[in-house]
Design a protein around this motif. Structure first.
Motif, PDB file in Angstrom:
ATOM      1  N   SER A   1       0.830  -1.204   0.000  1.00  0.00           N
ATOM      2  CA  SER A   1       0.000   0.000   0.000  1.00  0.00           C
ATOM      3  C   SER A   1       0.867   1.257   0.000  1.00  0.00           C
ATOM      4  CB  SER A   1      -0.887   0.030   1.244  1.00  0.00           C
ATOM      5  OG  SER A   1      -1.571  -1.177   1.332  1.00  0.00           O
ATOM      6  N   GLY A   2       0.413   2.214  -0.798  1.00  0.00           N
ATOM      7  CA  GLY A   2       1.099   3.502  -0.825  1.00  0.00           C
ATOM      8  C   GLY A   2       2.322   3.520  -1.733  1.00  0.00           C
ATOM      9  N   LYS A   3       2.693   2.356  -2.272  1.00  0.00           N
ATOM     10  CA  LYS A   3       3.853   2.323  -3.168  1.00  0.00           C
ATOM     11  C   LYS A   3       3.391   2.530  -4.619  1.00  0.00           C
ATOM     12  CE  LYS A   3       7.039   0.961  -0.123  1.00  0.00           C
ATOM     13  NZ  LYS A   3       6.276   0.593   1.056  1.00  0.00           N
ATOM     14  N   THR A   4       4.262   3.117  -5.421  1.00  0.00           N
ATOM     15  CA  THR A   4       3.930   3.345  -6.819  1.00  0.00           C
ATOM     16  C   THR A   4       5.020   2.763  -7.711  1.00  0.00           C
ATOM     17  OG1 THR A   4       2.789   5.377  -6.265  1.00  0.00           O
ATOM     18  CG2 THR A   4       3.421   5.100  -8.556  1.00  0.00           C
ATOM     19  N   VAL A   5       4.594   2.118  -8.777  1.00  0.00           N
ATOM     20  CA  VAL A   5       5.540   1.611  -9.771  1.00  0.00           C
ATOM     21  C   VAL A   5       5.241   2.344 -11.080  1.00  0.00           C
ATOM     22  CG1 VAL A   5       6.373  -0.403 -11.013  1.00  0.00           C
ATOM     23  CG2 VAL A   5       5.551  -0.641  -8.672  1.00  0.00           C
ATOM     24  N   THR A   6       6.252   2.972 -11.650  1.00  0.00           N
ATOM     25  CA  THR A   6       6.024   3.655 -12.923  1.00  0.00           C
ATOM     26  C   THR A   6       6.459   2.755 -14.073  1.00  0.00           C
ATOM     27  OG1 THR A   6       8.187   4.718 -12.820  1.00  0.00           O
ATOM     28  CG2 THR A   6       6.339   5.960 -11.947  1.00  0.00           C
ATOM     29  N   VAL A   7       5.622   2.728 -15.098  1.00  0.00           N
ATOM     30  CA  VAL A   7       5.900   1.920 -16.289  1.00  0.00           C
ATOM     31  C   VAL A   7       5.890   2.858 -17.486  1.00  0.00           C
ATOM     32  CG1 VAL A   7       5.139  -0.002 -17.713  1.00  0.00           C
ATOM     33  CG2 VAL A   7       4.750  -0.050 -15.264  1.00  0.00           C
ATOM     34  N   TYR A   8       6.894   2.744 -18.332  1.00  0.00           N
ATOM     35  CA  TYR A   8       6.975   3.601 -19.517  1.00  0.00           C
ATOM     36  C   TYR A   8       7.107   2.700 -20.742  1.00  0.00           C
ATOM     37  CZ  TYR A   8       8.815   7.216 -22.667  1.00  0.00           C
ATOM     38  OH  TYR A   8       9.018   8.078 -23.724  1.00  0.00           O
ATOM     39  N   ALA A   9       6.361   3.025 -21.797  1.00  0.00           N
ATOM     40  CA  ALA A   9       6.356   2.156 -22.972  1.00  0.00           C
ATOM     41  C   ALA A   9       6.098   2.961 -24.232  1.00  0.00           C
ATOM     42  CB  ALA A   9       5.287   1.084 -22.814  1.00  0.00           C
TER      43      ALA A   9
ATOM     44  N   CYS B   1      -5.074  -6.025  -5.078  1.00  0.00           N
ATOM     45  CA  CYS B   1      -4.712  -7.016  -4.066  1.00  0.00           C
ATOM     46  C   CYS B   1      -3.496  -6.606  -3.248  1.00  0.00           C
ATOM     47  CB  CYS B   1      -4.453  -8.367  -4.727  1.00  0.00           C
ATOM     48  SG  CYS B   1      -5.957  -9.100  -5.381  1.00  0.00           S
ATOM     49  N   THR B   2      -2.581  -5.829  -3.844  1.00  0.00           N
ATOM     50  CA  THR B   2      -1.393  -5.478  -3.071  1.00  0.00           C
ATOM     51  C   THR B   2      -1.445  -4.046  -2.563  1.00  0.00           C
ATOM     52  OG1 THR B   2      -0.214  -4.663  -5.005  1.00  0.00           O
ATOM     53  CG2 THR B   2       0.042  -7.000  -4.489  1.00  0.00           C
ATOM     54  N   GLY B   3      -2.337  -3.236  -3.121  1.00  0.00           N
ATOM     55  CA  GLY B   3      -2.433  -1.841  -2.706  1.00  0.00           C
ATOM     56  C   GLY B   3      -1.457  -0.939  -3.428  1.00  0.00           C
ATOM     57  N   ALA B   4      -0.579  -1.510  -4.248  1.00  0.00           N
ATOM     58  CA  ALA B   4       0.373  -0.679  -4.990  1.00  0.00           C
ATOM     59  C   ALA B   4      -0.343   0.015  -6.144  1.00  0.00           C
ATOM     60  CB  ALA B   4       1.513  -1.533  -5.534  1.00  0.00           C
ATOM     61  N   LYS B   5       0.245   1.110  -6.597  1.00  0.00           N
ATOM     62  CA  LYS B   5      -0.334   1.828  -7.728  1.00  0.00           C
ATOM     63  C   LYS B   5       0.623   1.725  -8.910  1.00  0.00           C
ATOM     64  CE  LYS B   5      -2.161   6.347  -8.969  1.00  0.00           C
ATOM     65  NZ  LYS B   5      -1.351   6.453 -10.179  1.00  0.00           N
ATOM     66  N   VAL B   6       0.074   1.378 -10.074  1.00  0.00           N
ATOM     67  CA  VAL B   6       0.908   1.286 -11.261  1.00  0.00           C
ATOM     68  C   VAL B   6       0.608   2.480 -12.154  1.00  0.00           C
ATOM     69  CG1 VAL B   6       1.523  -0.072 -13.271  1.00  0.00           C
ATOM     70  CG2 VAL B   6       0.955  -1.213 -11.137  1.00  0.00           C
TER      71      VAL B   6
ATOM     72  N   PRO C   1      12.194   5.387 -15.777  1.00  0.00           N
ATOM     73  CA  PRO C   1      11.038   4.861 -15.048  1.00  0.00           C
ATOM     74  C   PRO C   1      11.444   3.606 -14.274  1.00  0.00           C
ATOM     75  CG  PRO C   1      10.946   4.189 -17.318  1.00  0.00           C
ATOM     76  CD  PRO C   1      12.126   5.097 -17.199  1.00  0.00           C
ATOM     77  N   ASP C   2      10.528   3.078 -13.436  1.00  0.00           N
ATOM     78  CA  ASP C   2      10.845   1.841 -12.724  1.00  0.00           C
ATOM     79  C   ASP C   2      10.942   0.669 -13.696  1.00  0.00           C
ATOM     80  OD1 ASP C   2      10.845   3.211 -10.369  1.00  0.00           O
ATOM     81  OD2 ASP C   2       8.729   2.836  -9.964  1.00  0.00           O
ATOM     82  N   LEU C   3       9.995   0.642 -14.632  1.00  0.00           N
ATOM     83  CA  LEU C   3       9.965  -0.458 -15.601  1.00  0.00           C
ATOM     84  C   LEU C   3       9.754   0.125 -16.994  1.00  0.00           C
ATOM     85  CD1 LEU C   3       7.630  -3.305 -14.251  1.00  0.00           C
ATOM     86  CD2 LEU C   3      10.063  -3.474 -14.707  1.00  0.00           C
ATOM     87  N   ALA C   4      10.447  -0.436 -17.967  1.00  0.00           N
ATOM     88  CA  ALA C   4      10.214  -0.017 -19.338  1.00  0.00           C
ATOM     89  C   ALA C   4       9.860  -1.243 -20.161  1.00  0.00           C
ATOM     90  CB  ALA C   4      11.460   0.654 -19.909  1.00  0.00           C
ATOM     91  N   ILE C   5       8.938  -1.078 -21.100  1.00  0.00           N
ATOM     92  CA  ILE C   5       8.596  -2.185 -21.995  1.00  0.00           C
ATOM     93  C   ILE C   5       9.410  -1.994 -23.273  1.00  0.00           C
ATOM     94  CG2 ILE C   5       6.753  -3.459 -23.123  1.00  0.00           C
ATOM     95  CD1 ILE C   5       4.795  -2.305 -21.174  1.00  0.00           C
ATOM     96  N   VAL C   6      10.489  -2.750 -23.374  1.00  0.00           N
ATOM     97  CA  VAL C   6      11.460  -2.557 -24.452  1.00  0.00           C
ATOM     98  C   VAL C   6      11.137  -3.504 -25.608  1.00  0.00           C
ATOM     99  CG1 VAL C   6      13.908  -2.586 -25.032  1.00  0.00           C
ATOM    100  CG2 VAL C   6      13.185  -1.964 -22.728  1.00  0.00           C
ATOM    101  N   PRO C   7      10.950  -2.961 -26.813  1.00  0.00           N
ATOM    102  CA  PRO C   7      10.510  -3.818 -27.913  1.00  0.00           C
ATOM    103  C   PRO C   7      11.626  -4.519 -28.681  1.00  0.00           C
ATOM    104  CG  PRO C   7      10.385  -1.530 -28.564  1.00  0.00           C
ATOM    105  CD  PRO C   7      10.929  -1.549 -27.169  1.00  0.00           C
ATOM    106  N   GLN C   8      12.904  -4.232 -28.409  1.00  0.00           N
ATOM    107  CA  GLN C   8      13.958  -4.877 -29.180  1.00  0.00           C
ATOM    108  C   GLN C   8      15.127  -5.289 -28.297  1.00  0.00           C
ATOM    109  OE1 GLN C   8      14.725  -1.458 -31.320  1.00  0.00           O
ATOM    110  NE2 GLN C   8      12.763  -1.560 -32.378  1.00  0.00           N
TER     111      GLN C   8
ATOM    112  N   PHE D   1       6.196  -6.474  -8.732  1.00  0.00           N
ATOM    113  CA  PHE D   1       5.420  -6.248  -9.950  1.00  0.00           C
ATOM    114  C   PHE D   1       6.056  -6.980 -11.136  1.00  0.00           C
ATOM    115  CE2 PHE D   1       3.950  -3.297 -13.432  1.00  0.00           C
ATOM    116  CZ  PHE D   1       2.650  -3.753 -13.406  1.00  0.00           C
ATOM    117  N   GLN D   2       7.388  -6.938 -11.194  1.00  0.00           N
ATOM    118  CA  GLN D   2       8.127  -7.652 -12.245  1.00  0.00           C
ATOM    119  C   GLN D   2       7.813  -9.143 -12.194  1.00  0.00           C
ATOM    120  OE1 GLN D   2      12.200  -6.394 -11.494  1.00  0.00           O
ATOM    121  NE2 GLN D   2      12.720  -7.022 -13.561  1.00  0.00           N
ATOM    122  N   THR D   3       7.793  -9.676 -10.975  1.00  0.00           N
ATOM    123  CA  THR D   3       7.508 -11.094 -10.803  1.00  0.00           C
ATOM    124  C   THR D   3       6.095 -11.413 -11.276  1.00  0.00           C
ATOM    125  OG1 THR D   3       8.891 -10.955  -8.846  1.00  0.00           O
ATOM    126  CG2 THR D   3       7.653 -12.986  -9.152  1.00  0.00           C
TER     127      THR D   3
END
Lengths: 308, 457
Positions: B53-61, B81-86, B108-115, B357-359
């Motif tokens: 709860s209260g945690k944020t994960v940033t995703v950039y794509a 279910c976990t209270g985290a914010k994406v 960002p915390d996570l990036a969706i890399v296409p190559q 979140f990665q898991t």
């Protein structure tokens, strides 16, 4: 437009009489209003407007027609649809440009006012105040113009990250202000130098200090130059993609219209039917600004550029 | 005038200062509570991630509307279910922006890399973080070793695969095929025979378009990669991609000539557009629009092409509709080489919530959530090579076909080679020389020039 001459220009340019007793202005007026010149102007204007007109027509056509045929087929096979505008203005998804429109305004207004304010003060100091190293400083400021924006992106962003303002409006405002200042200072400085020194001296004799001279004397006379630079800066900031995308990012909270427009075509560029309507939503503000302020624009473009 | 102007400017500057204050107030807030889509979802599978709860994960794509909505939807059970914010943001300039961000410490915390090529560049900035053991274990369980190797740089495993796409597909019109009595080819020879048969009947069989802005030429690189995989086999293909064999050696020459037998034969192309040259000026988006109308019989293009057809109901993408795809066959009917692409989740932070979140993203749970979300929001268009993906969760027939191909145990998957080659080749000379090739340059000149452009190091 041709009849309103700015008071300053009138004072500086004394009409030269030719042998036949006509002023050079009258000759120019006659030559420019010949039917051939008018025709050329009309043709140029038509050619210039045609692509935009095509865009306008396209924005009202249904998706299937946009993708299958050119906009000119509209006249033989008229099909009309408001769907593109509905999606762009009221859509539920990220196609909706409305929040980005607000972001654009929020970014643009301070990013136009801040450089004008700072630059006019700086230009006054450079033009009418004496201090050591003035010329060196002025040349330095002017020389900063040659630094390309692109080389500053990564160092600046690192700075913003350290300051904790990356991804906020502050980063964009600051960057636009910085990038605009050299040219603004230069333009306004040249304009201020043209104001006769006697005027300033007279004001000083009456006991006016720098602040009074700046606000009561300079600013009113500077209006056309300020407006011209304002329009210029407005168009630049409104149409900017690179600075906003790099420093503010693409989140819905801060990203301007240009980012949304860029993303409008979809991940693989297959939804480009929305581009034409999106473009018109984006164009409308600059067009309004330009239409209402254009008399300043034409007048102010000459300000500071030609020395009397 | 003097006084009023002064006042006006004072007011303006005061307004600017006021505005600035108000706006900074706005920009920091603005998070909206997630709507209760399935608030009573079963959270037992999420207990392993703990309370975030209260945690944020940033995703950039680089995945924007409308496909982004399915991602955001698929993250919701994790958030509930976990209270985290994406926090998902995306723009199409991702590939340059992510490098700038990684270099300036703003990643960002996570990036969706296409190559995989970009993945290597990002790891080289030293901003990326290796994947935690739980992610590696999930990838071992749900993906093949080839997929894991694409997310590995210099022996360290960084990124779990996300989506996948299948590129070895040929679009055709099942209804027209049925009317004309054509059958879907199962070997390359059969495909050549079918092409000749259609051409003899007076129809131009193939359509193609390679125009795509600054990336013009890429559809030909896909063609050539597909033929490399078929003529040389996966081993030679890997050597070619890693530059262990020269770009202008025998097998690549044979492969490009194999492509030329279709694309540079004026009797075989370019249905609905003109001659061979028109391939260079036709956009890839427009190239296949003649398939449902029957103007064009076949087009080799990846699975994502289905989103290009008009959505006004005139096109039915299905096995007996007016547009569908068949697997671009191998040399023999048993050969199943598949060319494809995919995205990877690369982390730039190793905070517990990011790793959790990665898991989650590397599980079959997420794969199926995402498949369902895509099915309901964008009518499909997303698949993954995750073996836990239930094909029943896909609604789009093309997705079902592609996922089936990926899950087929005979399939030998290879990543799009131009995405793995150095940028000077994979996203520059390979595209440009392919474009020159289609407008008349010889195969030898083309391959010689690409070979010369390979970075020496």
């Amino acid at each position: 437009m041709t009849t309103t001459t700015p008071p300053l220009d009138a004072a500086v340019a004394s009409p030269v009489k030719t042998r036949r007793g006509r002023t050079s202005g009258e000759i120019a007026k006659k030559q420019l209003s010949s039917p051939w010149a008018s025709l050329a102007a009309v043709v140029l204007a038509a050619l210039w407007t045609l692509p935009t007109f095509g865009l306008l027509v396209t924005s009202f056509r249904p998706e299937a027609d946009i993708k299958k045929s050119g906009w000119w087929t509209f006249f033989t096979n008229p099909t009309f649809s408001l769907e593109n505008y509905q999606k762009v203005l009221g859509g539920s998804g990220s196609d909706n440009l409305a929040p980005y429109f607000v972001n654009s305004l929020v970014i643009t207004i301070p990013a136009v006012l801040a450089p004008i304010l700072i630059a006019s003060l700086a230009a006054y100091a450079f033009a009418w105040m004496d201090f050591r190293g003035k010329n060196f400083l002025f040349v330095t400021v002017f020389a900063l113009q040659v630094v390309p924006i692109q080389v500053t992106l990564i160092p600046l962003l690192s700075l913003y990250v350290n300051l904790g303002i990356a991804g906020t409006y502050w980063a964009v405002w600051l960057s636009h202000t910085m990038f605009a200042l050299p040219l603004a200072v230069f333009l306004l400085h040249n304009f201020m130098r043209e104001i006769p020194g006697e005027l300033i001296e007279a004001a000083r004799m009456d006991g006016a200090g720098h602040v009074t001279i700046f606000f009561k004397l300079m600013l009113p006379m500077l209006t056309p130059a300020l407006a011209a630079f304002g329009i210029y800066q407005f168009l630049w900031v409104w149409n900017d993609l690179l600075v906003a995308l790099t420093f503010a990012g693409s989140s819905k909270a801060v990203a301007p219209m240009t980012v949304a427009l860029f993303n409008l075509t979809g991940t693989r560029g297959s939804a480009w039917q929305l581009l034409s309507s999106g473009a018109f939503v984006s164009i409308i503000v600059p067009v309004l600004v330009f239409v209402f302020l254009q008399r300043y624009f034409v007048r102010g473009l000459l300000a500071g550029s030609v020395k009397g | 005038m003097g006084i009023t102007t002064t006042r006006r400017i004072k007011v303006a500057s005061a307004a600017a200062a006021g505005l600035a204050l108000v706006l900074t107030g706005c920009s920091s807030g603005g998070s909206s509570g997630s709507s209760s889509a399935s608030s009573s979802a079963d959270c037992s599978a999420y207990s392993q991630y703990g309370d975030l709860s209260g945690k944020t994960v940033t995703v950039y794509a680089g995945i924007v509307a409308p496909e982004d909505a399915a991602y955001i939807e698929s993250f919701k059970p994790f958030e509930q279910c976990t209270g985290a914010k994406v926090d998902y943001t995306a723009d199409k300039n991702f590939e340059t922006q992510i490098l700038v961000q990684a270099q300036s410490g703003n990643a960002p915390d996570l990036a969706i890399v296409p190559q995989p090529g970009l993945l290597k560049q990002l790891v080289a900035t030293k901003a990326a973080k290796a994947a935690p053991a739980a992610v590696a274990a999930n990838v071992d369980k749900w993906w093949g070793a080839d997929w894991k190797s694409y997310g590995t740089v210099d022996g360290t495993f960084y990124a779990a695969p996300s989506g996948a796409s299948v590129k070895s597909l040929v679009w055709y019109n099942p209804q027209k095929f049925k009317e004309a009595g054509y059958t879907v080819p199962t070997t390359l020879d059969e495909m050549a025979a079918l092409t000749k048969k259609i051409a003899d009947s007076g129809q131009v069989p193939w359509c193609a378009g390679i125009s795509s802005g600054e990336a013009t030429g890429w559809p030909i690189t896909d063609w050539m990669e597909d033929f490399m995989l078929r003529i040389g086999g996966p081993k030679v293909y890997d050597q070619w991609v890693n530059h262990d064999i020269a770009f202008n050696s025998a097998v690549p020459t044979e492969a490009l000539d194999g492509v030329g037998a279709y694309l540079k034969n004026p009797a075989y192309v370019n249905a609905g557009f003109g001659g061979v040259e028109s391939i260079a000026t036709t956009t890839f988006q427009d190239a296949g629009l003649g398939i449902p109308t029957g103007d064009c019989s076949m087009m080799r293009m990846a699975s994502f092409y289905s989103s290009n057809f008009p959505t006004d109901g005139s096109v039915t993408v299905s096995k007996d509709g007016n547009a569908f795809a068949f697997y671009l066959p191998g040399q023999k009917a048993d050969d199943h080489p598949v060319l494809g692409g995919g995205e990877f989740y690369l982390a730039f932070a190793d905070r517990p919530e990011v790793q959790a979140f990665q898991t989650f993203l590397s599980t079959d749970t997420w794969a199926n959530l995402k498949a369902k979300a895509s099915s309901s929001i964008t009518k499909g268009g997303w698949i993954t090579a995750n073996k836990g993906l239930d094909i029943a969760n896909l609604v789009n027939p093309i997705d079902q076909l592609s996922a089936g191909i990926l899950q087929d145990p005979n399939t030998v998957f290879r990543f799009d080679g131009s995405d793995m080659m150095p940028a000077a080749v994979g996203s520059d000379s390979f595209w440009k020389q392919s474009t020159n090739w289609i407008t008349g340059q010889s195969t030898k000149d083309t391959l010689d020039k690409i070979e010369a452009s390979w970075p020496k190091s």
